[in-house]
Design a protein around this motif. Structure first.
Motif, PDB file in Angstrom:
ATOM      1  N   GLU A 159       0.828  -1.208   0.000  1.00 35.76           N
ATOM      2  CA  GLU A 159       0.000   0.000   0.000  1.00 35.76           C
ATOM      3  C   GLU A 159       0.864   1.261   0.000  1.00 35.76           C
ATOM      4  OE1 GLU A 159      -3.955  -1.745   2.300  1.00 35.76           O
ATOM      5  OE2 GLU A 159      -2.280  -0.948   3.454  1.00 35.76           O
ATOM      6  N   LEU A 178      -4.669  -3.439  -7.637  1.00 35.04           N
ATOM      7  CA  LEU A 178      -5.475  -3.104  -6.466  1.00 35.04           C
ATOM      8  C   LEU A 178      -6.760  -3.928  -6.423  1.00 35.04           C
ATOM      9  CD1 LEU A 178      -4.935   0.759  -6.360  1.00 35.04           C
ATOM     10  CD2 LEU A 178      -4.267  -0.874  -4.600  1.00 35.04           C
ATOM     11  N   ARG A 179      -7.329  -4.245  -7.570  1.00 33.56           N
ATOM     12  CA  ARG A 179      -8.518  -5.113  -7.562  1.00 33.56           C
ATOM     13  C   ARG A 179      -8.170  -6.475  -6.963  1.00 33.56           C
ATOM     14  NH1 ARG A 179     -12.927  -3.107 -10.060  1.00 33.56           N
ATOM     15  NH2 ARG A 179     -12.665  -1.612 -11.782  1.00 33.56           N
ATOM     16  N   VAL A 182      -7.880  -6.058  -3.232  1.00 33.54           N
ATOM     17  CA  VAL A 182      -9.178  -5.874  -2.576  1.00 33.54           C
ATOM     18  C   VAL A 182      -9.927  -7.197  -2.499  1.00 33.54           C
ATOM     19  CG1 VAL A 182     -11.463  -4.852  -2.926  1.00 33.54           C
ATOM     20  CG2 VAL A 182      -9.427  -3.414  -3.066  1.00 33.54           C
ATOM     21  N   PRO A 186     -10.747  -7.921   1.496  1.00 35.30           N
ATOM     22  CA  PRO A 186     -11.876  -7.002   1.263  1.00 35.30           C
ATOM     23  C   PRO A 186     -12.104  -5.988   2.383  1.00 35.30           C
ATOM     24  CG  PRO A 186     -12.657  -9.201   1.834  1.00 35.30           C
ATOM     25  CD  PRO A 186     -11.193  -9.325   1.616  1.00 35.30           C
ATOM     26  N   ARG A 188      -9.663  -4.223   3.942  1.00 33.75           N
ATOM     27  CA  ARG A 188      -8.595  -3.217   4.018  1.00 33.75           C
ATOM     28  C   ARG A 188      -9.066  -1.945   3.308  1.00 33.75           C
ATOM     29  NH1 ARG A 188      -3.780  -5.141   5.996  1.00 33.75           N
ATOM     30  NH2 ARG A 188      -2.679  -3.274   5.279  1.00 33.75           N
ATOM     31  N   GLU A 189      -9.441  -0.959   4.112  1.00 32.31           N
ATOM     32  CA  GLU A 189     -10.022   0.258   3.548  1.00 32.31           C
ATOM     33  C   GLU A 189      -8.983   1.118   2.830  1.00 32.31           C
ATOM     34  OE1 GLU A 189     -13.467   2.096   5.747  1.00 32.31           O
ATOM     35  OE2 GLU A 189     -12.510   1.027   7.389  1.00 32.31           O
ATOM     36  N   SER A 191      -6.568   0.065   0.863  1.00 31.20           N
ATOM     37  CA  SER A 191      -6.502  -0.432  -0.520  1.00 31.20           C
ATOM     38  C   SER A 191      -7.751  -0.031  -1.301  1.00 31.20           C
ATOM     39  CB  SER A 191      -6.356  -1.958  -0.516  1.00 31.20           C
ATOM     40  OG  SER A 191      -5.173  -2.350   0.151  1.00 31.20           O
ATOM     41  N   ARG A 192      -8.910  -0.092  -0.652  1.00 33.56           N
ATOM     42  CA  ARG A 192     -10.149   0.339  -1.303  1.00 33.56           C
ATOM     43  C   ARG A 192     -10.038   1.804  -1.729  1.00 33.56           C
ATOM     44  NH1 ARG A 192     -14.620  -3.303  -2.353  1.00 33.56           N
ATOM     45  NH2 ARG A 192     -14.678  -4.842  -0.678  1.00 33.56           N
ATOM     46  N   LEU A 195      -7.827   2.247  -4.716  1.00 32.85           N
ATOM     47  CA  LEU A 195      -8.477   1.811  -5.955  1.00 32.85           C
ATOM     48  C   LEU A 195      -9.454   2.880  -6.443  1.00 32.85           C
ATOM     49  CD1 LEU A 195      -9.067  -0.245  -8.139  1.00 32.85           C
ATOM     50  CD2 LEU A 195     -10.625  -1.408  -6.557  1.00 32.85           C
ATOM     51  N   GLU A 211     -17.227   0.650  -6.641  1.00 28.44           N
ATOM     52  CA  GLU A 211     -16.324   0.044  -5.655  1.00 28.44           C
ATOM     53  C   GLU A 211     -16.644   0.536  -4.244  1.00 28.44           C
ATOM     54  OE1 GLU A 211     -14.047  -2.226  -5.624  1.00 28.44           O
ATOM     55  OE2 GLU A 211     -14.086  -2.670  -7.762  1.00 28.44           O
ATOM     56  N   ALA A 215     -17.670  -1.667  -1.028  1.00 34.19           N
ATOM     57  CA  ALA A 215     -16.982  -1.573   0.269  1.00 34.19           C
ATOM     58  C   ALA A 215     -17.985  -1.343   1.396  1.00 34.19           C
ATOM     59  CB  ALA A 215     -15.958  -0.436   0.234  1.00 34.19           C
TER      60      ALA A 215
END
Length: 948
Positions: A159, A178-179, A182, A186, A188-189, A191-192, A195, A211, A215
């Motif tokens: 990250e 990044l997809r 994620v 799923p 990990r905010e 990384s979200r 993205l 996305e 999330a």
């Protein structure tokens, strides 16, 4: 050899050829040793790792057999596996281990990212991530905790690298990477959010919004929470079409006295006490505001034996962790003599000081320096068997044998429980007690119990949040407190991955909004202080009119934004961090930094002048209280390139550092300023330049002028020296003057021309002249001169100068065959060393008195002095004093005819630190002469009864 555990365990030659290790069990053994490369791994831990809960009969022999096989496998290069009485050690450089190298590079990359050096961050982080060849510790099934820690560090490094690429505008390929990240993680905010930013930057905002909705759904389904404020802010930026460059990230004694009662935590108290009886490393984990520090203090307060508390929250760099521990232990650098042994680190000194010392070390707030804190704890625990460590951190230290005690909120009756159950709730009891502090007649009654329960539940029982909410009762009824919590917390929906931390921040935000403008202004300006502030300092640095300042400060104390303890105003760390953000938003950070530096530069010079006089002890205590502020001001001035202020602080603090034995820390600070000043003294800063040179050089961190340049230095000054201690530093740095007493007379004439009459400076010069006469065997003149110096120091009121002059007179009296006068001088000197709180000086004075008593033939008294000196020297981690005390004990043993003990003590003295300027070649020769005398006595001794 190169060792790889970030994937299957492998060993490689320097040229890349692989060294076959063997089957799974050998690879497991190797991985366990690699995990603690350079440190001894206890045999019990290796057996547990190899065989789990069912070790074979004769497990020790089985382990020895496996180690032998491993040695054979590695023998093609050299055998790095060492046997020790406590276990085995892999003797390799940690940088040859991919995991250690990865952590180091990841840390470098993260710091570069925080500093805005995007290109360097991206390069270093890629280098770190390329070390991974698969799952960490794939061959060690029992090392799941260590593997999980490494995996978390790997994700954070990915990250960080993405963040650097985003800042550089290198979007190509990031969306796909990044997809995948994620999908794998799923929750990990960060990384979200990355993205979302990449998709928006690539002109695909619709995908970014999709996305975000995904999330939101995942967080609600799996955790029951909303997206964090950070992720929500990115979502809002996408909606507004804003997706620019990301904001730079910031890198994340005795027991302190407590002003309030301790409530609840009975279960945790019992658990931690029990763990400390069974384990040597216990870590309290939990979110900010959970009460980790307070619980640690309560536990440590009940421990039988010595306890030291180390506050790490104020450290800007993990490299400062060892020095923080040294300061908490009260360890001084060796007192009166010369530079420390080259290559000897603060960690080495800690190991020496704690090797046999039963102690509980409390390391508080480790989270932002967790890697360095963990490394130090591992080194100390492996080398110091009587040491225990109690740590507080938002994450574990990740060391083998670490026992964890997670903390969350205090217990609150569940929804639907009857109000009568409130009496048994620690959260409710805490609220009631803190509420009574501001509203003396407040109690929990049947009429308000449900409201109190709702407040405590809303705040998840977090102690700090409850205390802040209770403080609001000074201005609001309890029902209004509950109503405002509903408005500001539950409706915000900002309770994401760390809900309690988010709740705590919301309480601080709400409390901030209830401050008036003057209180907000003062609250943000107080964050420039490190370690709190006096009323005078806070008033001057804040720059507010006196009446406004007093009113605002009173309001901040009343509203629990500021604590008053021992005459100092402090902020809780969570509150301080929040207010510091407001300071930067207001654009006042640089102005306040300069005001803070100016105040403490003036304070340091004022204190320095008082340190040479009768009020010395009182000003030493004042400097101790402001040490964090003084050093923070010095570091900030250095970082900002403010050379006059930075060099001025070094000059003003030089005598204080010496009196308090802080030569190591002072040398590091002075060396940084010297880099700023350059190789020549800038105009108007000659005195400050030379003081930086001497302070840095005394601990091997700088370069000294040539021998005999003291007078040259004095003549280069363009004004009278403001820090007369410059004369002493220049003298001890370059050794005895080549011209003896006459040289010193000439130097003093030059100083008097510059300075004019100065009682302390005259006494210092006279003391130096007396010492020169001593070493020239002009004993009568030396005694007269030293007596004059003694009177000068006593007249000035300086205990330090009086102490070292008495020590010289004691030695001289012993040389002249007057043991009674020598003993009297030394007793007085030791009394002053105790008054100054100098353990090292006490050790040195005891050693000197031991030599005097040895010369007089009082072997029993001499042995007592040398033994006491040895104990104090070991306690302070000063190997040169340890060695000198052992030499004294060896001489006593030789005269008693205990030749085996005498020889052993001499050998230990030679091996234990007899290097460097302080001991000198003369002392080494004395040890060798003592060994020769022992050998001669042994040759001429009659045979013993057993024929030996």
């Amino acid at each position: 050899m190169r060792f790889r555990i970030l994937g299957p365990t492998r060993v490689l030659h320097a040229d890349g050829r692989e060294i076959p290790v063997g089957g799974p069990r050998l690879r497991t053994l190797l991985a366990l040793l690699v995990l603690d490369a350079g440190r001894v791994v206890p045999a019990e831990r290796l057996i547990d790792g190899l065989y789990g809960d069912r070790p074979p009969r004769g497990a020790a022999n089985a382990l020895q057999s496996q180690v032998s096989r491993l040695r054979q496998a590695l023998s093609g290069a050299h055998d790095p596996v060492e046997f020790h009485t406590a276990g085995y050690r892999l003797a390799v450089d940690p940088d040859d281990v991919d995991a250690y190298r990865f952590e180091r590079l990841a840390g470098v990359g993260r710091r570069a990212l925080a500093d805005g050096d995007w290109s360097r961050a991206a390069t270093v982080l890629r280098e770190a991530l390329e070390l991974w060849r698969g799952d960490a510790l794939a061959d060690v099934p029992g090392a799941s905790a260590q593997a999980a820690r490494l995996d978390e560090l790997r994700l954070a490094a990915v990250e960080d690298r993405v963040e650097a690429d985003l800042a550089l505008g290198a979007y190509a390929g990031l969306a796909g990477e990044l997809r995948e990240l994620v999908v794998a993680h799923p929750l990990r905010e960060r990384s979200r959010g990355q993205l979302l930013r990449v998709l928006a930057a690539l002109g695909r905002p619709a995908e970014a919004l999709t996305e975000f909705e995904d999330a939101r759904r995942v967080l609600a389904e799996q955790l029951g929470v909303d997206p964090s404020a950070e992720l929500a802010a990115i979502h809002l930026a996408v909606l507004r079409g804003e997706h620019g460059r990301p904001v730079r990230e910031s890198a994340g004694a005795a027991l302190p006295s407590q002003l309030t009662t301790f409530v609840g935590r009975e279960v945790e108290l019992g658990r931690v006490r029990r763990l400390l009886g069974e384990r040597r490393l216990v870590t309290l984990t939990g979110p900010g505001g959970a009460g980790k520090t307070r619980l640690a203090i309560e536990v440590a307060g009940d421990v039988d034996g010595e306890v030291r508390f180390v506050e790490l929250a104020g450290l800007a760099d993990g490299a400062d962790v060892p020095q923080a521990v040294l300061s908490a232990l009260g360890l001084r650098d060796a007192g009166l003599r010369a530079p420390a042994e080259p290559g000897r680190t603060a960690v080495d000194r800690l190991v020496e000081a704690l090797a046999e010392r039963p102690l509980l070390l409390v390391l508080d707030n480790c989270e932002h320096v967790v890697v360095d804190a963990a490394r130090l704890a591992a080194r100390l625990l492996s080398a110091c068997p009587a040491l225990r460590v109690l740590a507080t951190s938002r994450e574990p230290l990740g060391l083998a044998g670490e026992a964890l005690c997670p903390l969350s909120g205090l217990t609150v009756p569940p929804l639907g429980a009857h109000g009568r159950d409130a009496d048994d709730s620690p959260a409710v009891r805490l609220f009631a007690q803190r509420a009574a502090d501001v509203v003396p007649d407040f109690t929990v009654t049947p009429a308000n119990v449900e409201v109190v329960l709702r407040i405590c539940r809303t705040l998840d029982g977090l102690p700090l949040a409850i205390e802040l909410a209770a403080a609001r009762l000074r201005a609001l009824p309890v029902a209004e407190v509950a109503a405002h919590l509903d408005d500001r917390l539950l409706a915000m929906g900002g309770r994401a991955a760390a809900p309690r931390h988010r709740t705590l921040r919301a309480v601080v935000e709400w409390s901030w909004d209830l401050l008036d403008e003057a209180e907000r202004l003062l609250a943000r300006r107080l964050t420039v202080f490190a370690g709190g502030a006096t009323l005078e300092a806070a008033g001057q640095v804040s720059g507010l009119p006196a009446a406004v300042f007093v009113e605002a400060l009173t309001g901040l104390v009343d509203k629990s934004f500021v604590e008053l303890a021992d005459g100092r105003y402090r902020m809780l760390e969570t509150v301080r961090a929040f207010c510091a953000e407001r300071l930067h938003e207001a654009g006042e950070a640089d102005h306040l930094r300069r005001a803070h530096t100016a105040y403490f530069l003036e304070f340091a010079w004022t204190a320095s002048d008082h340190l040479r006089h009768a009020e010395q002890l009182r000003w030493l205590r004042r400097l101790d209280a402001e040490r964090d502020n003084l050093h923070a001001a010095l570091r900030r001035a250095t970082a900002a390139g403010d050379a006059p202020e930075a060099a001025g602080l070094v000059a003003a603090l030089s005598f204080y550092w010496w009196l308090r034995g802080m030569r190591g820390e002072g040398a590091r600070l002075a060396a940084d300023v010297l880099d700023l000043l350059g190789s020549e003294a800038p105009p108007g800063l000659r005195e400050e330049f030379f003081l930086c040179v001497y302070n840095a050089a005394l601990a091997g961190a700088g370069r000294l002028p040539a021998v005999g340049t003291q007078q040259f230095v004095i003549r280069q000054l363009d004004r009278p020296p403001r820090q007369p201690f410059l004369l002493y530093l220049s003298g001890i740095s370059t050794g005895p003057p080549p011209g003896g007493a006459g040289y010193i007379d000439e130097l003093m004439r030059e100083l008097r021309r510059l300075v004019g009459p100065d009682e302390w400076l005259d006494a210092l010069g006279t003391m130096g002249k007396g010492s020169a006469l001593m070493w020239s065997d002009e004993w009568d003149q030396a005694r007269t001169t030293l007596t004059t110096a003694l009177g000068g120091f006593r007249g000035a009121g300086d205990r330090w100068g009086t102490m070292i002059t008495l020590g010289a007179l004691g030695e001289l009296a012993a040389w002249q065959g007057d043991p009674e006068a020598a003993g009297s001088h030394m007793d007085q000197a030791m009394g002053l060393a105790e008054e100054l709180g100098s353990v090292v000086d006490r050790a040195d004075m005891l050693r000197t008195r031991g030599e005097i008593r040895l010369r007089a033939g009082d072997l029993a008294a001499a042995r007592d002095d040398f033994a006491a000196a040895l104990l104090l020297a070991q306690r302070s981690g000063a190997p040169e004093f340890v060695a000198a005390a052992r030499l004294g004990l060896a001489q006593v043993a030789r005269l008693r005819g205990e030749l085996a003990d005498a020889r052993r003590l001499c050998e230990e003295a030679l091996a234990g630190g007899l290097t460097g300027w302080y001991v000198g070649e003369a002392t080494r020769e004395e040890i060798i002469r003592t060994l020769e005398q022992i050998a001669e006595l042994a040759r001429n001794a009659p045979p013993s009864a057993d024929g030996a």
